[in-house]
Enzyme design. Structure first.
Site, mmCIF file in Angstrom:
data_model
loop_
_atom_site.group_PDB
_atom_site.id
_atom_site.type_symbol
_atom_site.label_atom_id
_atom_site.label_comp_id
_atom_site.label_asym_id
_atom_site.label_seq_id
_atom_site.Cartn_x
_atom_site.Cartn_y
_atom_site.Cartn_z
ATOM 1 N N GLU A 1 122.735 39.451 162.703
ATOM 2 C CA GLU A 1 123.840 38.699 162.252
ATOM 3 C C GLU A 1 123.573 37.603 163.128
ATOM 4 O O GLU A 1 123.839 36.261 162.704
ATOM 5 C CB GLU A 1 124.947 39.427 162.355
ATOM 6 N N GLU B 1 123.488 49.600 160.229
ATOM 7 C CA GLU B 1 124.798 50.037 160.355
ATOM 8 C C GLU B 1 125.055 51.105 159.539
ATOM 9 O O GLU B 1 126.073 51.989 159.876
ATOM 10 C CB GLU B 1 125.723 48.860 160.236
ATOM 11 N N ALA C 1 125.151 45.142 168.067
ATOM 12 C CA ALA C 1 126.454 45.475 168.889
ATOM 13 C C ALA C 1 126.040 46.645 169.809
ATOM 14 O O ALA C 1 125.151 47.437 169.299
ATOM 15 C CB ALA C 1 127.417 45.743 167.900
ATOM 16 N N GLY D 1 123.906 43.676 164.443
ATOM 17 C CA GLY D 1 124.538 42.447 165.168
ATOM 18 C C GLY D 1 123.509 41.418 165.479
ATOM 19 O O GLY D 1 123.714 40.191 165.567
HETATM 20 C C1 LIG Z 1 132.099 43.583 168.635
HETATM 21 C C2 LIG Z 1 131.790 44.461 167.415
HETATM 22 C C3 LIG Z 1 132.449 44.103 166.472
HETATM 23 C C4 LIG Z 1 131.956 44.950 165.235
HETATM 24 C C5 LIG Z 1 130.622 44.455 164.753
HETATM 25 C C6 LIG Z 1 130.079 45.444 163.737
HETATM 26 C C7 LIG Z 1 128.950 45.002 163.294
HETATM 27 C C8 LIG Z 1 127.589 45.273 163.979
HETATM 28 C C9 LIG Z 1 127.326 46.331 164.202
HETATM 29 C C10 LIG Z 1 126.258 46.729 164.834
HETATM 30 O O1 LIG Z 1 125.320 45.872 165.150
HETATM 31 S S1 LIG Z 1 126.102 48.261 165.197
HETATM 32 C C11 LIG Z 1 124.328 48.353 166.015
HETATM 33 C C12 LIG Z 1 123.305 48.351 165.111
HETATM 34 N N1 LIG Z 1 121.889 48.539 165.490
HETATM 35 C C13 LIG Z 1 121.358 49.630 165.489
HETATM 36 O O2 LIG Z 1 121.764 50.540 164.789
HETATM 37 C C14 LIG Z 1 120.068 49.748 166.287
HETATM 38 C C15 LIG Z 1 120.101 50.972 167.069
HETATM 39 N N2 LIG Z 1 119.023 50.836 168.056
HETATM 40 C C16 LIG Z 1 117.622 51.395 167.325
HETATM 41 O O3 LIG Z 1 117.492 51.673 166.214
HETATM 42 C C17 LIG Z 1 116.567 51.533 168.424
HETATM 43 O O4 LIG Z 1 117.070 51.689 169.654
HETATM 44 C C18 LIG Z 1 115.646 50.365 168.488
HETATM 45 C C19 LIG Z 1 116.530 49.284 168.728
HETATM 46 C C20 LIG Z 1 114.834 50.233 167.188
HETATM 47 C C21 LIG Z 1 114.571 50.698 169.745
HETATM 48 O O5 LIG Z 1 114.086 51.948 169.509
HETATM 49 P P1 LIG Z 1 113.236 52.702 170.748
HETATM 50 O O6 LIG Z 1 112.667 53.809 170.058
HETATM 51 O O7 LIG Z 1 112.435 51.695 171.403
HETATM 52 O O8 LIG Z 1 114.312 52.829 171.845
HETATM 53 P P2 LIG Z 1 115.505 54.031 171.753
HETATM 54 O O9 LIG Z 1 115.005 55.112 172.571
HETATM 55 O O10 LIG Z 1 116.014 54.175 170.097
HETATM 56 O O11 LIG Z 1 116.764 53.001 172.573
HETATM 57 C C22 LIG Z 1 116.458 52.958 174.099
HETATM 58 C C23 LIG Z 1 117.809 53.228 174.592
HETATM 59 O O12 LIG Z 1 118.779 51.999 174.075
HETATM 60 C C24 LIG Z 1 119.940 52.790 173.522
HETATM 61 N N3 LIG Z 1 120.434 51.829 172.311
HETATM 62 C C25 LIG Z 1 119.628 51.526 171.534
HETATM 63 N N4 LIG Z 1 120.329 50.682 170.520
HETATM 64 C C26 LIG Z 1 121.456 50.445 171.264
HETATM 65 C C27 LIG Z 1 122.723 49.903 170.777
HETATM 66 N N5 LIG Z 1 122.625 49.127 169.696
HETATM 67 N N6 LIG Z 1 123.971 50.029 171.213
HETATM 68 C C28 LIG Z 1 123.847 50.766 172.509
HETATM 69 N N7 LIG Z 1 122.808 51.442 172.871
HETATM 70 C C29 LIG Z 1 121.548 51.521 172.478
HETATM 71 C C30 LIG Z 1 119.357 54.127 172.968
HETATM 72 O O13 LIG Z 1 120.707 55.071 173.212
HETATM 73 C C31 LIG Z 1 118.700 54.312 174.075
HETATM 74 O O14 LIG Z 1 119.492 54.842 175.132
HETATM 75 P P3 LIG Z 1 119.025 56.294 176.131
HETATM 76 O O15 LIG Z 1 119.077 57.311 175.271
HETATM 77 O O16 LIG Z 1 117.679 55.769 176.674
HETATM 78 O O17 LIG Z 1 120.033 56.240 176.944
#
Ligand SMILES: CCCCCCC/C=C/C(=O)SCCNC(=O)CCNC(=O)[C@H](O)C(C)(C)COP(=O)(O)OP(=O)(O)OC[C@H]1O[C@@H](n2cnc3c(N)ncnc32)[C@H](O)[C@@H]1OP(=O)(O)O
Length: 717
Positions: free
Chosen positions: A104, A124, A61, A101
């Site tokens: 999921e 999460e 998400a 997500g």
């Molecule tokens: C409709 C919603 C209902 C509620 C549903 C609740 C259930 C679901 C919840 C979720 O899914 S919460 C999100 C879960 N996912 C994560 O926690 C993953 C987060 N991301 C990471 O761990 C890492 O980014 C990565 C995918 C392992 C990639 O790592 P990498 O080192 O290659 O890049 P980063 O520098 O970390 O990220 C690049 C850039 O992207 C932004 N970003 C990463 N993930 C997200 C995200 N999920 N949402 C928004 N933005 C994200 C991160 O902030 C970086 O941005 P900048 O710093 O470059 O601006």
């Protein structure tokens, strides 16, 4: 946002396109919803493959959307149900990451094919949430309760090989995953019975019962106990257990109702907000800037492939390991033969035989390296001598860095030929494990030197934060008033146990006194001697409890004079069963010692509440944080918070000290400081700093707006 193509004659290939991680923001959800419906009704389509653009399946998400009161677009739960119910088989082609997500989404598909380098997981919990879009209910049905609970509670990334063994992935391949998934989804052409014709019910996880678990009640009770003892007050891990228990005991639709209810309690909670703030604060350090205007996006790092580490005590060994693991060829230098041999054994053990490390007793061995990290004893005279020698020995252009935790970078730079090549690289113990790296620039450090140290930090997997030069930089400078308050509280009637209990309940893994015992009381004692606060530098007749006109607590000095250095000597603020012992016990000697000390200085012990402990220790630290911002030593409150969460174990669910201040309310912090400063006018650290006053006067803006007030404030200084 979700591209639709019919490939190979009959396969609908849906590709999520939202760089950089294909997060499921509203437009993506909309796109997924529409393309799944289209695939369902497209007569040409017999199966569906779901993939992510640019080698990443889906990062989950969109965390940036979470602050919204009501999320626009279709809900993930609705989309996933639509997919699971599809009569045509749906195959997830997982490259890169499928997280949160994103996983999921993959679990709502009927089959999952992963690349061998893919990683899946439910992180999460690190965001103050749990997999609340069906993940907590579908994963246990697929891999069983114990494995699912482990993945959900730890938030760890599971490698493809392990995911295959767990049954989370159906196949793992080394080739193009999308092509493989397309072929897999069309197996009907070459095998019988065809997958497309198979009843899919067993692949609809919502239709499957959870694999049975013996002693279920005992299992969940034990899990809950473990989580309570480790969560340090965080609610999300507890909710993980409750949700998985729901999966194990309830029909799917009831489990989904429970999941929705539990998510509702977390989604907009203070803890979730704090944890999500930390996610972005961790990444904010990469966009560093210097007061000169030099920035991350305008400065180029020098290529670094070889490094020398000077001094192989505990820190030097950890730094050697961190550099070697980042792929550098490292020369480890230690002049004391005995220490060198011991370090060689320790480093080899930590590197498990890997890494390219050579050892030398001679500084000359650093002659050809690209970068040096000096990690000798915290003594300015010794460090100055080494920097002078390095400047003569090393090839032109070698970056000279120091691991000092407090000393003046500029003074060290002035001993060298090229002061612009000198920066601080302040690691935290153990250096190969702790995530934080403070990169300290002096007034003469070049932007290129800072960019190089920051990039090296990234290669080592560190959370790197660029900070200005002052005593203690950011982290240790803010720690000083915190430690000071803890000692004052002992003088006033508290015990180490009381202070530590309050801080541990707040969420620190260890209270301040247990932490001092672990790191060694003699470390601070040496620094205070250097500063002339204790020892021979103190003029005769000076009152014991006043230094430079301010209140001073000599308690730590007196403990060291008694030979109580902490764990290493078997006694400090606590008693240990032997030197090096780890289990802290209350020490009757200390109670006695404190009583005698108070009597000698005419101090009357009073009852001290946990609230006072927290407010005095934390508000004093936060107040110094505002001073650090005011002085331009840290570029943003996010940088300070990243330093505290990743270097000082500040609980993530409290978001770091500056975020915590914003959650408590700046006016309340100001009021608290005013109150305690009135009671203790001889403690300048309790006097609210002008930036805090100004922020409150400007209506306590949200933390992401502080920089405007800081800028205005600095321009007036
Ligand atoms: C409709 C919603 C209902 C509620 C549903 C609740 C259930 C679901 C919840 C979720 O899914 S919460 C999100 C879960 N996912 C994560 O926690 C993953 C987060 N991301 C990471 O761990 C890492 O980014 C990565 C995918 C392992 C990639 O790592 P990498 O080192 O290659 O890049 P980063 O520098 O970390 O990220 C690049 C850039 O992207 C932004 N970003 C990463 N993930 C997200 C995200 N999920 N949402 C928004 N933005 C994200 C991160 O902030 C970086 O941005 P900048 O710093 O470059 O601006």
């Amino acid at each position: 946002m979700a591209q639709y193509r019919v490939v190979s004659g009959s396969v609908a290939l849906i590709t999520i396109q939202n760089p950089p991680v294909n997060a499921l923001r509203a437009a993506v959800r909309e796109g997924l919803f529409n393309t799944i419906k289209r695939a369902s009704s497209d007569p040409q389509v017999r199966s569906v493959v779901l993939s992510g653009h640019n080698g990443t399946f889906c990062g989950g998400a969109d965390i940036k959307e979470f602050g919204n009161v009501s999320l626009p677009g279709p809900h993930l739960v609705e989309i996933f149900q639509l997919m699971e119910d599809l009569v045509k088989p749906v195959v997830a082609a997982i490259e890169g990451f499928a997280l949160g997500g994103g996983l999921e989404l993959a679990l709502a598909c009927h089959y999952r094919i992963g690349h061998s380098k893919a990683k899946v997981g439910f992180p999460e919990v690190n965001l103050g949430l749990f997999p609340g879009a069906g993940g907590s209910q579908r994963l246990p049905r697929l891999v069983g309760v114990p494995a699912a609970l482990d993945i959900i509670i730890t938030g760890r990334h599971v490698a493809a090989g392990e995911a295959l063994k767990l049954g989370l992935l159906d196949r793992v391949i080394d080739q193009n995953t999308v092509d493989a998934a397309v072929t897999f989804s069309k197996i009907q052409k070459c095998t019988s019975p065809p997958i497309s014709g198979k009843p899919l019910d067993n692949h609809r996880l919502g239709n499957r019962p959870c694999p049975p678990l013996e002693n279920m009640d005992a299992f969940f009770e034990e899990a809950m106990k473990r989580v309570h003892s480790r969560a340090r007050g965080a609610v999300a891990p507890i909710t993980c257990v409750q949700a998985v228990r729901g999966a194990a005991t309830l029909p799917f639709h009831k489990g989904m109702e429970l999941e929705k209810m539990l998510l509702g309690t977390l989604f907009n909670s203070a803890q979730a907000q704090a944890s999500q703030y930390c996610f972005f604060a961790e990444r904010a350090g990469a966009r560093w800037s210097m007061p000169s205007g030099a920035r991350w996006d305008t400065c180029k790092a020098k290529p670094i492939s070889t490094a020398a580490v000077i001094g192989l005590g505990t820190m030097g060994r950890g730094i050697t390991v961190a550099l070697a693991r980042a792929g550098l060829s490292v020369v480890a230098v230690e002049t004391q033969e005995h220490q060198l041999a011991e370090a060689q054994r320790a480093v080899s053990r930590m590197l498990k035989g890997g890494g390219r490390v050579s050892y030398s007793p001679d500084l000359q061995a650093a002659a050809e390296v690209d970068l040096v990290v000096e990690a000798v004893f915290e003594d300015m005279a010794i460090k100055e001598k080494i920097f002078k020698q390095l400047s003569e020995v090393c090839k032109p252009g070698t970056l000279l860095t120091t691991n000092t935790s407090t000393l003046d970078i500029d003074r060290l730079a002035s001993c060298t030929r090229d002061p612009q090549l000198v920066v601080g690289m302040h690691f935290f113990a153990p250096a190969h494990i702790m995530r934080l790296l403070e990169v300290v620039y002096g007034p003469r450090s070049s932007p290129e030197a800072v960019a190089t140290a920051m990039q090296l930090g990234k290669r080592m997997g560190k959370v790197s934060v660029a900070v200005g030069n002052c005593t203690g930089f950011v982290g240790n400078r803010m720690l000083k008033p915190y430690l000071e308050q803890a000692n004052f509280l002992l003088e006033e009637g508290a015990t180490p146990e009381l202070v530590d209990a309050a801080l541990e309940e707040f969420g620190f893994p260890m209270g301040v006194f247990k932490m001092s015992d672990l790191s060694g009381l003699d470390v601070g004692w040496r620094v205070r001697k250097e500063e002339g606060l204790t020892g021979p530098g103190v003029t005769a007749g000076q009152p014991m409890r006043i230094r430079h006109g301010r209140r001073y607590s000599p308690l730590g000095d007196l403990m060291c004079e008694e030979g109580r250095y902490g764990q290493k000597t078997g006694s400090g603020w606590y008693l240990y069963d032997k030197p090096g012992g780890r289990v802290a016990r209350s020490d009757p000697w200390l109670r006695n010692f404190l009583e005698q000390y108070r009597a000698r200085h005419g101090l009357v012990a009073r009852r001290i509440s946990q609230q006072e402990v927290l407010e005095r220790c934390l508000y004093a630290l936060i107040n110094e944080g505002f001073r650090v911002l005011e002085d331009g030593i840290a570029a943003s409150p996010q940088n300070i918070d990243a330093i505290y969460v990743f270097g000082y174990s500040w609980p993530k669910h409290r978001g770091g000290p500056m975020f915590y201040a914003s959650q408590v309310g700046l006016a309340r912090v100001l009021e608290g400081l005013n109150h305690y400063h009135q009671a203790h006018p001889d403690v300048p650290h309790l006097e609210p700093c002008s930036l805090l006053r100004r922020l409150v006067a400007s209506g306590s803006p949200p933390i992401n707006k502080w920089s405007e007030v800081v800028k205005g404030h600095r321009s007036q200084l």
